[in-house]
Design an enzyme around this catalytic site. Structure first.
Site, mmCIF file in Angstrom:
data_model
loop_
_atom_site.group_PDB
_atom_site.id
_atom_site.type_symbol
_atom_site.label_atom_id
_atom_site.label_comp_id
_atom_site.label_asym_id
_atom_site.label_seq_id
_atom_site.Cartn_x
_atom_site.Cartn_y
_atom_site.Cartn_z
ATOM 1 N N MET A 122 -14.986 -31.655 -21.866
ATOM 2 C CA MET A 122 -14.600 -31.712 -20.603
ATOM 3 C C MET A 122 -13.897 -33.268 -20.228
ATOM 4 O O MET A 122 -12.826 -33.398 -19.606
ATOM 5 C CB MET A 122 -15.678 -31.469 -19.469
ATOM 6 C CG MET A 122 -15.121 -31.561 -18.060
ATOM 7 S SD MET A 122 -16.459 -31.257 -17.085
ATOM 8 C CE MET A 122 -17.096 -29.580 -17.294
ATOM 9 N N LYS A 168 7.397 -24.708 -7.104
ATOM 10 C CA LYS A 168 6.244 -24.087 -6.698
ATOM 11 C C LYS A 168 5.083 -24.854 -7.473
ATOM 12 O O LYS A 168 5.290 -25.538 -8.678
ATOM 13 C CB LYS A 168 6.268 -22.497 -7.084
ATOM 14 C CG LYS A 168 6.565 -22.337 -8.702
ATOM 15 C CD LYS A 168 6.917 -20.824 -8.890
ATOM 16 C CE LYS A 168 7.236 -20.695 -10.385
ATOM 17 N NZ LYS A 168 7.500 -19.026 -10.721
ATOM 18 N N TYR A 215 -18.675 -31.409 -29.827
ATOM 19 C CA TYR A 215 -19.439 -30.020 -29.824
ATOM 20 C C TYR A 215 -19.431 -28.891 -30.875
ATOM 21 O O TYR A 215 -18.450 -28.830 -31.434
ATOM 22 C CB TYR A 215 -19.024 -29.214 -28.459
ATOM 23 C CG TYR A 215 -19.369 -29.916 -27.185
ATOM 24 C CD1 TYR A 215 -20.887 -29.808 -26.831
ATOM 25 C CD2 TYR A 215 -18.645 -30.429 -26.162
ATOM 26 C CE1 TYR A 215 -21.227 -30.604 -25.635
ATOM 27 C CE2 TYR A 215 -18.957 -30.989 -25.289
ATOM 28 C CZ TYR A 215 -20.350 -30.930 -24.642
ATOM 29 O OH TYR A 215 -20.778 -31.727 -23.809
ATOM 30 N N ARG A 267 7.177 -5.984 -12.401
ATOM 31 C CA ARG A 267 5.916 -6.726 -11.812
ATOM 32 C C ARG A 267 6.010 -6.645 -10.244
ATOM 33 O O ARG A 267 5.340 -6.213 -9.578
ATOM 34 C CB ARG A 267 6.108 -8.158 -12.372
ATOM 35 C CG ARG A 267 4.995 -8.981 -11.854
ATOM 36 C CD ARG A 267 4.862 -10.475 -12.601
ATOM 37 N NE ARG A 267 6.314 -11.070 -11.962
ATOM 38 C CZ ARG A 267 6.770 -12.434 -12.088
ATOM 39 N NH1 ARG A 267 5.797 -13.179 -12.754
ATOM 40 N NH2 ARG A 267 7.736 -12.946 -11.570
HETATM 41 C C1 PLP Z 1 8.809 -19.431 -11.436
HETATM 42 C C2 PLP Z 1 10.204 -18.680 -11.125
HETATM 43 C C3 PLP Z 1 11.579 -19.177 -11.429
HETATM 44 C C4 PLP Z 1 11.811 -20.367 -12.243
HETATM 45 O O1 PLP Z 1 11.488 -20.112 -13.491
HETATM 46 P P1 PLP Z 1 11.623 -20.978 -14.785
HETATM 47 O O2 PLP Z 1 11.350 -20.110 -16.226
HETATM 48 O O3 PLP Z 1 10.585 -22.015 -14.654
HETATM 49 O O4 PLP Z 1 12.880 -21.587 -14.850
HETATM 50 C C5 PLP Z 1 12.583 -18.313 -11.012
HETATM 51 N N1 PLP Z 1 12.273 -17.391 -10.281
HETATM 52 C C6 PLP Z 1 11.073 -16.680 -9.971
HETATM 53 C C7 PLP Z 1 11.137 -15.487 -9.148
HETATM 54 C C8 PLP Z 1 10.088 -17.418 -10.471
HETATM 55 O O5 PLP Z 1 8.862 -17.005 -9.932
#
Ligand code: PLP
Length: 358
Positions: free
Chosen positions: A303, A34, A255, A130
């Site tokens: 930046m 992802k 800055y 969550r």
């Molecule tokens: C992002 C995610 C993972 C991977 O988690 P890591 O800590 O990056 O290994 C696994 N399961 C779900 C549901 C996630 O959203």
């Protein structure tokens, strides 16, 4: 061309994936890619892992579609599931697996007449609060999905660990116990472990594991300087020195002139900033590698540029190479200095940083 780029060693990602498999030999591991594979380039990573990983996981259906458009054929788990009827149809047609986390998604799926059934994962809320269906609703939801003509095969039951990166907290065991109780009573395949679970909680290993951050070579638990669980950094963020100047005692840099020279100083400017994803909250003193030597960040991150103190590193010139994190400077160390986590730094690379895949 601007010298700033992120080099990604795809072989390191493959090695880290193999390590995830070795650490959990009884499980299948889907590669979590992802958020553009945590900044590493989702399609390139998927192509490299295609021959060794049986499935991929993304957060959104748009990410899954992008993988199909790039010709990736493996199953893709969509971890936030979908909402619209047309998305269920698309998922079924494209062999996207859907993680359903709340009852509206379940009711929509059950109300449809899909042409092809879809693979379904049911997410159980074991305490993170969550996403996930409540423990009290689980039996009912499972039975209705398991007997639905819209669902292909047996649903997988999954959950997400809230604090698996904190090795002294017993909460992970509680979460594992809750989902295993259902696993046993329903005789259903389970998926629990993220990277921290794979590396540190063998009781969380199940039919499917979901390694993410570890694939990219960042340990979910290791403190800076640690061996990082035997993982190899995949991304090296690099740039160059584009200016060098002398700064007299009492003069400020950057800055707000936050950093003030206490001695005659040599200050270098590096062509990277928060516009590239370098964390703006990294304080003066955060390590930067110039010609392979550690020097301290100096003044506020802008930046497009940062300053570094070269006073104790003579001989640095314009054009000399700089590493911000990577093979020689753990991203976990930069994250700790900036008060964040490696995930945010890696996923936060901006579109103007070219990714160079090796
Ligand atoms: C992002 C995610 C993972 C991977 O988690 P890591 O800590 O990056 O290994 C696994 N399961 C779900 C549901 C996630 O959203």
């Amino acid at each position: 061309m601007r010298p700033t780029c992120a080099t990604v060693r795809l072989d390191a990602i493959a090695e880290n994936y193999r390590l995830a498999c070795r650490r959990a030999p009884g499980s299948q591991s889907m590669a979590v890619i992802k958020a553009n594979a945590y900044g590493h380039g989702m399609v390139a990573v998927a192509r490299r892992l295609e021959s060794i990983a049986p499935a991929f996981a993304v957060a959104l259906i748009d990410e899954a579609v992008e993988l199909r458009q790039a010709g990736i054929q493996a199953p893709v788990l969509v971890m936030q599931g979908v909402k619209e009827p047309a998305e269920f149809e698309l998922a079924a047609a494209e062999n996207f697996w859907l993680m359903l986390h709340q009852s509206q998604q379940v009711e929509t799926l059950l109300s449809l007449k899909l042409q092809t059934p879809v693979n379904v994962w049911i997410k159980l809320d074991t305490g993170m609060h969550r996403l996930g269906v409540a423990v009290v609703d689980m039996d009912d939801i499972y039975r209705r999905l398991d007997s639905s003509a819209n669902v292909r095969g047996q649903p997988v039951l999954c959950t997400h660990l809230a604090c698996a990166d904190e090795l002294d907290r017993p909460f992970t065991d509680q979460q594992v116990q809750i989902i295993r109780r259902f696993g046993n009573s329903l005789e259903v395949p389970l998926s629990i472990a993220n990277s921290a679970g794979i590396l540190h909680w063998p009781q969380s290993h199940a039919a499917w594991n979901r390694p993410g951050i570890m694939l990219y070579g960042s340990s979910p638990t290791a403190t800076p300087g640690d061996s990082a669980d035997g993982l190899q950094a995949a991304m090296t963020m690099q740039s160059e020195i584009i200016a060098v100047r002398d700064v007299a005692p009492g003069e400020g840099v950057g800055y707000g002139l936050d950093w003030t020279a206490e001695r005659p100083s040599k200050i270098g400017t590096v062509a990277i900033g928060y516009g590239d994803g370098y964390p703006r909250h990294a304080p003066s003193g955060t390590p930067v590698l110039v010609n392979g030597q550690r020097v301290p960040l100096t003044g506020r991150v802008s930046m497009d540029a940062i300053g570094v103190d070269l006073t104790d590193t003579p001989g640095v010139e314009i054009g000399d190479p700089v590493e911000l994190w990577g093979e020689n400077l753990p991203v976990n160390e930069i994250a700790a200095a900036a008060g964040t986590i490696s995930y945010e730094i890696l996923a936060g690379l901006t579109g103007r940083v070219p990714l160079v895949h090796r």
